[in-house]
Design a protein around this motif. Structure first.
Motif, short mmCIF file in Angstrom:
data_model
loop_
_atom_site.label_atom_id
_atom_site.label_comp_id
_atom_site.label_asym_id
_atom_site.label_seq_id
_atom_site.Cartn_x
_atom_site.Cartn_y
_atom_site.Cartn_z
N GLN A 90 9.26 -10.04 -3.19
CA GLN A 90 8.75 -10.27 -1.84
C GLN A 90 7.79 -9.14 -1.50
OE1 GLN A 90 11.46 -11.41 1.31
NE2 GLN A 90 13.01 -12.03 -0.18
N SER A 91 6.74 -9.46 -0.78
CA SER A 91 5.64 -8.51 -0.54
C SER A 91 6.15 -7.15 -0.07
CB SER A 91 4.69 -9.07 0.51
OG SER A 91 4.04 -10.22 0.01
N PRO A 92 5.90 -6.11 -0.86
CA PRO A 92 6.28 -4.76 -0.42
C PRO A 92 5.34 -4.28 0.67
CG PRO A 92 5.05 -4.65 -2.48
CD PRO A 92 5.24 -6.11 -2.18
N ASN A 93 5.78 -3.30 1.42
CA ASN A 93 4.94 -2.75 2.49
C ASN A 93 4.21 -1.52 1.99
OD1 ASN A 93 5.74 -4.61 4.53
ND2 ASN A 93 7.66 -3.48 4.80
N PHE A 94 2.90 -1.50 2.22
CA PHE A 94 2.09 -0.34 1.88
C PHE A 94 1.50 0.24 3.17
CE2 PHE A 94 2.10 -2.71 -2.09
CZ PHE A 94 2.25 -1.72 -3.05
N ASP A 95 1.47 1.54 3.27
CA ASP A 95 0.89 2.21 4.42
C ASP A 95 -0.61 1.94 4.44
OD1 ASP A 95 -0.16 4.04 6.28
OD2 ASP A 95 1.47 5.45 5.90
N SER A 96 -1.09 1.48 5.59
CA SER A 96 -2.52 1.15 5.68
C SER A 96 -3.40 2.37 5.47
CB SER A 96 -2.83 0.51 7.04
OG SER A 96 -2.51 1.41 8.10
N GLY A 97 -2.85 3.57 5.67
CA GLY A 97 -3.63 4.78 5.47
C GLY A 97 -3.51 5.38 4.08
N ASP A 98 -2.71 4.75 3.24
CA ASP A 98 -2.52 5.26 1.88
C ASP A 98 -3.83 5.11 1.10
OD1 ASP A 98 -1.69 5.74 -0.78
OD2 ASP A 98 0.34 5.09 -0.31
N PRO A 99 -4.28 6.18 0.45
CA PRO A 99 -5.57 6.11 -0.25
C PRO A 99 -5.53 5.39 -1.59
CG PRO A 99 -4.61 8.27 -0.55
CD PRO A 99 -3.71 7.54 0.43
N ILE A 100 -4.35 5.00 -2.08
CA ILE A 100 -4.26 4.39 -3.40
C ILE A 100 -5.02 3.06 -3.43
CG2 ILE A 100 -2.08 3.19 -2.90
CD1 ILE A 100 -1.31 3.65 -5.83
N SER A 101 -5.84 2.89 -4.45
CA SER A 101 -6.62 1.66 -4.61
C SER A 101 -5.91 0.70 -5.56
CB SER A 101 -8.00 1.97 -5.17
OG SER A 101 -7.89 2.42 -6.52
N VAL A 102 -6.40 -0.52 -5.63
CA VAL A 102 -5.86 -1.49 -6.57
C VAL A 102 -5.98 -0.96 -8.00
CG1 VAL A 102 -6.20 -3.80 -7.57
CG2 VAL A 102 -6.27 -3.48 -5.07
N ALA A 103 -7.11 -0.34 -8.31
CA ALA A 103 -7.30 0.23 -9.64
C ALA A 103 -6.26 1.31 -9.92
CB ALA A 103 -8.71 0.82 -9.76
N ILE A 140 -10.74 -4.70 -6.98
CA ILE A 140 -10.38 -3.55 -7.79
C ILE A 140 -10.50 -2.21 -7.06
CG2 ILE A 140 -12.68 -3.36 -8.85
CD1 ILE A 140 -11.21 -2.50 -11.45
N ASP A 141 -11.47 -2.05 -6.18
CA ASP A 141 -11.67 -0.76 -5.51
C ASP A 141 -11.15 -0.75 -4.08
OD1 ASP A 141 -12.94 0.62 -7.68
OD2 ASP A 141 -14.73 -0.58 -7.30
N LYS A 142 -10.52 -1.84 -3.64
CA LYS A 142 -9.96 -1.87 -2.28
C LYS A 142 -8.67 -1.06 -2.23
CE LYS A 142 -11.71 -6.15 -0.23
NZ LYS A 142 -11.31 -7.36 0.54
N ARG A 143 -8.42 -0.47 -1.06
CA ARG A 143 -7.17 0.25 -0.87
C ARG A 143 -6.05 -0.77 -0.69
NH1 ARG A 143 -6.72 2.96 3.62
NH2 ARG A 143 -8.69 2.38 4.59
N SER A 148 -5.05 -8.13 2.63
CA SER A 148 -4.37 -9.20 3.37
C SER A 148 -3.16 -9.66 2.57
CB SER A 148 -5.32 -10.37 3.60
OG SER A 148 -5.60 -11.03 2.36
N GLY A 149 -2.31 -10.47 3.19
CA GLY A 149 -1.13 -10.96 2.49
C GLY A 149 -1.49 -11.72 1.23
N GLY A 150 -2.52 -12.56 1.31
CA GLY A 150 -2.94 -13.34 0.14
C GLY A 150 -3.54 -12.47 -0.94
N ARG A 154 -2.21 -11.73 -4.86
CA ARG A 154 -3.05 -11.85 -6.05
C ARG A 154 -2.90 -10.62 -6.94
NH1 ARG A 154 -8.80 -14.81 -5.48
NH2 ARG A 154 -8.28 -16.40 -3.94
N VAL A 155 -2.91 -9.45 -6.33
CA VAL A 155 -2.79 -8.21 -7.10
C VAL A 155 -1.43 -8.14 -7.79
CG1 VAL A 155 -2.61 -5.70 -6.89
CG2 VAL A 155 -4.44 -6.93 -5.71
N LEU A 156 -0.36 -8.44 -7.06
CA LEU A 156 0.98 -8.41 -7.65
C LEU A 156 1.12 -9.44 -8.76
CD1 LEU A 156 3.14 -8.02 -4.41
CD2 LEU A 156 2.49 -6.23 -6.04
N LEU A 157 0.48 -10.59 -8.57
CA LEU A 157 0.51 -11.64 -9.58
C LEU A 157 -0.23 -11.19 -10.84
CD1 LEU A 157 1.26 -14.52 -10.40
CD2 LEU A 157 -0.77 -15.33 -9.18
N ALA A 158 -1.38 -10.55 -10.65
CA ALA A 158 -2.14 -10.05 -11.80
C ALA A 158 -1.32 -9.03 -12.59
CB ALA A 158 -3.45 -9.44 -11.33
#
Length: 251
Positions: A90-103, A140-143, A148-150, A154-158
């Protein structure tokens, strides 16, 4: 008991078999007498009221909890001791201010190289290949905290598809996804299972998508109350009893 490979019984196809599965935590009998057979290429939807044991069932398949009974997997030519299982929680929560990117997230999961050192060209290319499976190269470069939820699904599925699994397990993948995104995500899952001939086992509370996408629906409330095609289960007396007379929400 552990998930293992077995031979025969399914011709030249692969399958997941669950036989007489039970889970007891302390004095509480969470699941009992669960039997299920899932062929590769099938999408199977688990439905049921809250507290029905659906997530517990997934945890048993994932080997995260103890159980009694048999969970077995077979595949032609497969020599590994265990099947490869992809899992999307189930979708984990990430802090909107966290600098970690998808990459960065992929690097943490797929590489021994510390993410703060940056991605090598080879790793960035591999991450793009993974995201391409879910049509998400532009992420890939988005934080991660701004997705968004969708997009997050996609990232978790990948991530779950690397390496390609035999079975893909998703715990309420539509949670937190808007109506438009639900259709996009389900179309994507349908494409993935057909492209890679893998089984998909998912929990959902959205019954509107069942007839379009699911090959098999399993109604669970501590045991299996009904299973079959979406039309068979949704019209069954067990479904009516569970979601109408007991006051369960029908979506």
């Amino acid at each position: 008991m552990k998930l293992f490979f077995h031979g025969g019984g399914c011709g030249d196809s692969c399958c997941l078999r669950v036989k007489d599965l039970s889970v007891k935590i302390g004095a509480d009998q969470i699941l009992h007498g669960v039997d299920l057979h899932v062929h590769c290429g099938e999408m199977v939807a688990l439905i049921g009221p809250n507290g029905a044991g659906k997530s517990t069932f997934l945890k048993a398949i994932l080997g995260q909890i103890d159980y009694d009974g048999v969970i077995a997997f077979s595949a032609p030519g497969q020599r590994e001791r265990r099947p490869r299982i992809g899992y999307v929680p189930q979708s984990p929560n990430f802090d909107s201010g966290d600098p970690i990117s998808v990459a960065d997230l992929f690097a943490c999961c797929m590489s021994k190289r510390p993410a703060f050192l940056g991605l090598s060209k080879a790793m960035r290319s591999k991450v793009l290949d993974c995201l391409e499976r879910v049509h998400g190269e532009d992420l890939i470069d988005k934080r991660v905290g701004t997705l968004s939820g969708g997009e997050l699904q996609r990232v978790l599925l990948a991530l779950a598809l690397e390496p390609l699994p035999n079975i893909l397990i998703l715990d309420e993948p539509l949670s937190g996804v808007d109506v438009e995104g639900m259709g996009v995500l389900m179309d994507m899952l349908d494409e993935i299972r057909k492209t890679y001939d893998l089984s998909i086992l998912l929990i959902t509370h959205d019954f509107a998508m069942l007839e379009r996408y699911a090959d098999q629906v399993v109604l669970m409330d501590r045991t299996i109350l009904a299973k079959g095609t979406p039309a068979e289960v949704l019209s069954s007396a067990a479904f009516q009893e569970t979601f109408h007379r007991k006051g369960g929400a029908v979506r």
